[in-house]
Design a protein around this motif. Structure first.
Motif, PDB file in Angstrom:
ATOM      1  N   THR A  57       3.251  16.723   5.667  1.00 38.69           N
ATOM      2  CA  THR A  57       3.219  17.191   7.062  1.00 38.69           C
ATOM      3  C   THR A  57       3.095  16.036   8.049  1.00 38.69           C
ATOM      4  O   THR A  57       3.063  16.258   9.253  1.00 38.69           O
ATOM      5  N   GLY A  58       2.964  14.811   7.543  1.00 42.63           N
ATOM      6  CA  GLY A  58       2.778  13.667   8.417  1.00 42.63           C
ATOM      7  C   GLY A  58       1.340  13.420   8.809  1.00 42.63           C
ATOM      8  O   GLY A  58       1.062  12.540   9.626  1.00 42.63           O
ATOM      9  N   ALA A  59       0.413  14.186   8.211  1.00 46.77           N
ATOM     10  CA  ALA A  59      -0.992  14.088   8.614  1.00 46.77           C
ATOM     11  C   ALA A  59      -1.702  12.859   8.062  1.00 46.77           C
ATOM     12  O   ALA A  59      -2.732  12.445   8.595  1.00 46.77           O
ATOM     13  N   ALA A  60      -1.166  12.277   6.989  1.00 49.12           N
ATOM     14  CA  ALA A  60      -1.890  11.216   6.291  1.00 49.12           C
ATOM     15  C   ALA A  60      -1.309   9.820   6.545  1.00 49.12           C
ATOM     16  O   ALA A  60      -1.428   8.928   5.711  1.00 49.12           O
ATOM     17  N   ARG A  61      -0.737   9.618   7.720  1.00 50.05           N
ATOM     18  CA  ARG A  61      -0.140   8.308   8.017  1.00 50.05           C
ATOM     19  C   ARG A  61      -1.174   7.188   7.918  1.00 50.05           C
ATOM     20  O   ARG A  61      -0.941   6.149   7.288  1.00 50.05           O
ATOM     21  N   GLY A  62      -2.315   7.371   8.570  1.00 47.35           N
ATOM     22  CA  GLY A  62      -3.335   6.325   8.579  1.00 47.35           C
ATOM     23  C   GLY A  62      -3.845   6.019   7.193  1.00 47.35           C
ATOM     24  O   GLY A  62      -4.006   4.843   6.822  1.00 47.35           O
ATOM     25  N   GLN A  63      -4.096   7.055   6.400  1.00 50.64           N
ATOM     26  CA  GLN A  63      -4.585   6.858   5.038  1.00 50.64           C
ATOM     27  C   GLN A  63      -3.533   6.170   4.178  1.00 50.64           C
ATOM     28  O   GLN A  63      -3.859   5.310   3.355  1.00 50.64           O
ATOM     29  N   THR A  64      -2.275   6.523   4.370  1.00 53.46           N
ATOM     30  CA  THR A  64      -1.189   5.925   3.593  1.00 53.46           C
ATOM     31  C   THR A  64      -1.038   4.448   3.912  1.00 53.46           C
ATOM     32  O   THR A  64      -0.885   3.607   3.004  1.00 53.46           O
ATOM     33  N   LEU A  65      -1.072   4.107   5.179  1.00 55.81           N
ATOM     34  CA  LEU A  65      -0.940   2.715   5.580  1.00 55.81           C
ATOM     35  C   LEU A  65      -2.119   1.885   5.080  1.00 55.81           C
ATOM     36  O   LEU A  65      -1.939   0.789   4.533  1.00 55.81           O
ATOM     37  N   ALA A  66      -3.325   2.402   5.239  1.00 57.07           N
ATOM     38  CA  ALA A  66      -4.514   1.668   4.797  1.00 57.07           C
ATOM     39  C   ALA A  66      -4.492   1.447   3.295  1.00 57.07           C
ATOM     40  O   ALA A  66      -4.814   0.354   2.808  1.00 57.07           O
ATOM     41  N   LEU A  67      -4.116   2.483   2.541  1.00 59.12           N
ATOM     42  CA  LEU A  67      -4.070   2.337   1.089  1.00 59.12           C
ATOM     43  C   LEU A  67      -2.982   1.353   0.676  1.00 59.12           C
ATOM     44  O   LEU A  67      -3.189   0.520  -0.211  1.00 59.12           O
ATOM     45  N   GLY A  68      -1.825   1.441   1.317  1.00 56.84           N
ATOM     46  CA  GLY A  68      -0.749   0.513   0.988  1.00 56.84           C
ATOM     47  C   GLY A  68      -1.153  -0.933   1.181  1.00 56.84           C
ATOM     48  O   GLY A  68      -0.835  -1.802   0.361  1.00 56.84           O
ATOM     49  N   ARG A  69      -1.862  -1.201   2.262  1.00 55.58           N
ATOM     50  CA  ARG A  69      -2.329  -2.567   2.515  1.00 55.58           C
ATOM     51  C   ARG A  69      -3.286  -3.037   1.427  1.00 55.58           C
ATOM     52  O   ARG A  69      -3.239  -4.194   0.994  1.00 55.58           O
ATOM     53  N   ARG A  70      -4.163  -2.145   0.971  1.00 52.67           N
ATOM     54  CA  ARG A  70      -5.101  -2.530  -0.087  1.00 52.67           C
ATOM     55  C   ARG A  70      -4.392  -2.739  -1.416  1.00 52.67           C
ATOM     56  O   ARG A  70      -4.654  -3.711  -2.137  1.00 52.67           O
ATOM     57  N   LEU A  71      -3.488  -1.828  -1.745  1.00 48.17           N
ATOM     58  CA  LEU A  71      -2.827  -1.906  -3.044  1.00 48.17           C
ATOM     59  C   LEU A  71      -1.881  -3.096  -3.147  1.00 48.17           C
ATOM     60  O   LEU A  71      -1.600  -3.578  -4.249  1.00 48.17           O
ATOM     61  N   ALA A  72      -1.405  -3.577  -2.018  1.00 51.07           N
ATOM     62  CA  ALA A  72      -0.506  -4.734  -2.037  1.00 51.07           C
ATOM     63  C   ALA A  72      -1.172  -5.976  -2.603  1.00 51.07           C
ATOM     64  O   ALA A  72      -0.490  -6.930  -2.988  1.00 51.07           O
ATOM     65  N   ARG A  73      -2.492  -5.958  -2.682  1.00 48.31           N
ATOM     66  CA  ARG A  73      -3.212  -7.106  -3.248  1.00 48.31           C
ATOM     67  C   ARG A  73      -3.247  -7.073  -4.776  1.00 48.31           C
ATOM     68  O   ARG A  73      -3.686  -8.045  -5.407  1.00 48.31           O
ATOM     69  N   LEU A  74      -2.823  -5.990  -5.379  1.00 46.33           N
ATOM     70  CA  LEU A  74      -2.818  -5.896  -6.841  1.00 46.33           C
ATOM     71  C   LEU A  74      -1.805  -6.870  -7.435  1.00 46.33           C
ATOM     72  O   LEU A  74      -0.847  -7.270  -6.756  1.00 46.33           O
ATOM     73  N   PRO A  75      -1.955  -7.228  -8.709  1.00 50.50           N
ATOM     74  CA  PRO A  75      -1.056  -8.213  -9.319  1.00 50.50           C
ATOM     75  C   PRO A  75       0.269  -7.635  -9.799  1.00 50.50           C
ATOM     76  O   PRO A  75       0.985  -8.277 -10.565  1.00 50.50           O
ATOM     77  N   VAL A  76       0.610  -6.407  -9.359  1.00 45.47           N
ATOM     78  CA  VAL A  76       1.892  -5.796  -9.710  1.00 45.47           C
ATOM     79  C   VAL A  76       2.551  -5.279  -8.441  1.00 45.47           C
ATOM     80  O   VAL A  76       1.872  -5.010  -7.443  1.00 45.47           O
ATOM     81  N   PRO A  77       3.880  -5.114  -8.450  1.00 49.69           N
ATOM     82  CA  PRO A  77       4.541  -4.539  -7.274  1.00 49.69           C
ATOM     83  C   PRO A  77       4.069  -3.114  -7.017  1.00 49.69           C
ATOM     84  O   PRO A  77       3.807  -2.351  -7.944  1.00 49.69           O
ATOM     85  N   VAL A  78       3.999  -2.760  -5.738  1.00 53.25           N
ATOM     86  CA  VAL A  78       3.524  -1.439  -5.329  1.00 53.25           C
ATOM     87  C   VAL A  78       4.572  -0.785  -4.429  1.00 53.25           C
ATOM     88  O   VAL A  78       5.109  -1.418  -3.513  1.00 53.25           O
ATOM     89  N   SER A  79       4.851   0.482  -4.730  1.00 57.09           N
ATOM     90  CA  SER A  79       5.748   1.276  -3.886  1.00 57.09           C
ATOM     91  C   SER A  79       4.944   2.399  -3.255  1.00 57.09           C
ATOM     92  O   SER A  79       4.187   3.091  -3.945  1.00 57.09           O
ATOM     93  N   VAL A  80       5.104   2.594  -1.957  1.00 59.27           N
ATOM     94  CA  VAL A  80       4.303   3.568  -1.215  1.00 59.27           C
ATOM     95  C   VAL A  80       5.165   4.755  -0.784  1.00 59.27           C
ATOM     96  O   VAL A  80       6.242   4.579  -0.209  1.00 59.27           O
ATOM     97  N   ASP A  81       4.663   5.944  -1.082  1.00 57.65           N
ATOM     98  CA  ASP A  81       5.318   7.174  -0.642  1.00 57.65           C
ATOM     99  C   ASP A  81       4.944   7.422   0.816  1.00 57.65           C
ATOM    100  O   ASP A  81       3.788   7.708   1.120  1.00 57.65           O
ATOM    101  N   ILE A  82       5.916   7.326   1.705  1.00 59.21           N
ATOM    102  CA  ILE A  82       5.636   7.506   3.132  1.00 59.21           C
ATOM    103  C   ILE A  82       6.191   8.840   3.655  1.00 59.21           C
ATOM    104  O   ILE A  82       6.507   8.976   4.842  1.00 59.21           O
ATOM    105  N   GLU A  83       6.288   9.827   2.734  1.00 59.59           N
ATOM    106  CA  GLU A  83       6.794  11.151   3.109  1.00 59.59           C
ATOM    107  C   GLU A  83       8.120  10.979   3.879  1.00 59.59           C
ATOM    108  O   GLU A  83       9.014  10.304   3.411  1.00 59.59           O
TER     109      GLU A  83
END
Length: 266
Positions: A57-83
């Protein structure tokens, strides 16, 4: 050294598909990476539901962006579902994609399903893809079409038309969730000049068979999140009653419903 996006792109191999487990928070993503999975995705249902918000529904934009930024620090590539990009304006979608790319995210999943259950105008969705491609050229853009997921037009021909339009707009891969028939999977994998991504469906698919059909990426979607919910409830119940029967993980709709009382303000 190969950057995250290039490394992620190289993992998409027809005949030897990338199995992409999808996380809903930092701990689940870190655990999957530590286990040895070469890349990790996110599940929009898991991210939204974990925050008490509805999915798609587009309600979780802030949570998605914040999580993506954190996960980008992991030692593997990360793909984010942005609806659907959390906006109708291609420029706003591109801005989000650029923020994720600048943080080190390797790819995004961008869907054409709308909150009301309809499919987006393919021209408009192609404009979003083109805007993302221009704003973040290295980002792996996985264009998801919901022809089958929403049962809006569940034919191989409809999925192929949208897939070709999205490829022309700059998508790197094409995702057709709820496509389960072998004939349709084989036909799309052979027709597209891009990696085909399908959603793993227990009871329909095996990794080996999807590899034989030419799939290049197998996503687990919300499966792990729902399994974790089910196991948590089952384990808690077993403490009170060791003889309690094992419960099946909640379905997508059942997991989605967990957010409804809060989302509705009741």
């Amino acid at each position: 050294m190969m950057n995250a996006s290039a490394a992620f792109r190289a993992l998409h191999r027809p005949g030897r598909p990338l199995l992409l487990p999808c996380a809903w928070d930092h701990a689940s993503a870190a655990a999957l990476a530590a286990h040895g999975f070469p890349a990790v995705g996110t599940t929009s249902l898991g991210v939204a539901a974990a925050a008490g918000l509805p999915d798609a529904t587009g309600a979780a934009r802030g949570q998605t962006l914040a999580l993506g930024r954190r996960l980008a620090r992991l030692p593997v590539p990360v793909s984010v579902d942005i609806e659907g990009g959390f906006a109708d304006d291609p420029a706003e979608v591109a801005l989000l994609a650029r923020e994720l790319a600048d943080a080190g995210v390797a790819g995004v999943n961008l869907e054409d399903g709308l909150p009301d259950g309809r499919l987006a105008d393919p021209v408009r969705h192609a404009e979003k893809i083109a805007a993302v491609r221009e704003a973040a050229p290295a980002l792996f853009v996985n264009a998801r079409t919901d022809t089958h997921w929403l049962a809006a037009d569940p034919t191989t021909a409809a999925a192929a038309r949208r897939a070709h339009a999205y490829r022309e707009a700059g998508a790197d891969g094409v995702f057709v969730p709820a496509l389960t028939g072998e004939d349709g999977i084989r036909a799309l994998a052979g027709e597209l000049d891009a990696p085909l991504n399908v959603l793993f469906s227990p009871g329909h698919h095996t990794y080996e068979r999807l590899a034989e059909l030419g799939v290049a990426r197998i996503s687990l979607g919300s499966l792990l999140f729902r399994a974790a919910l089910g196991r948590a409830v089952e384990l808690a119940a077993s403490v009170a009653d060791p003889a309690a029967e094992a419960a099946a993980p909640p379905s997508y709709d059942e997991a989605l419903a967990l957010s409804r009382p809060w989302a509705d303000g009741n």
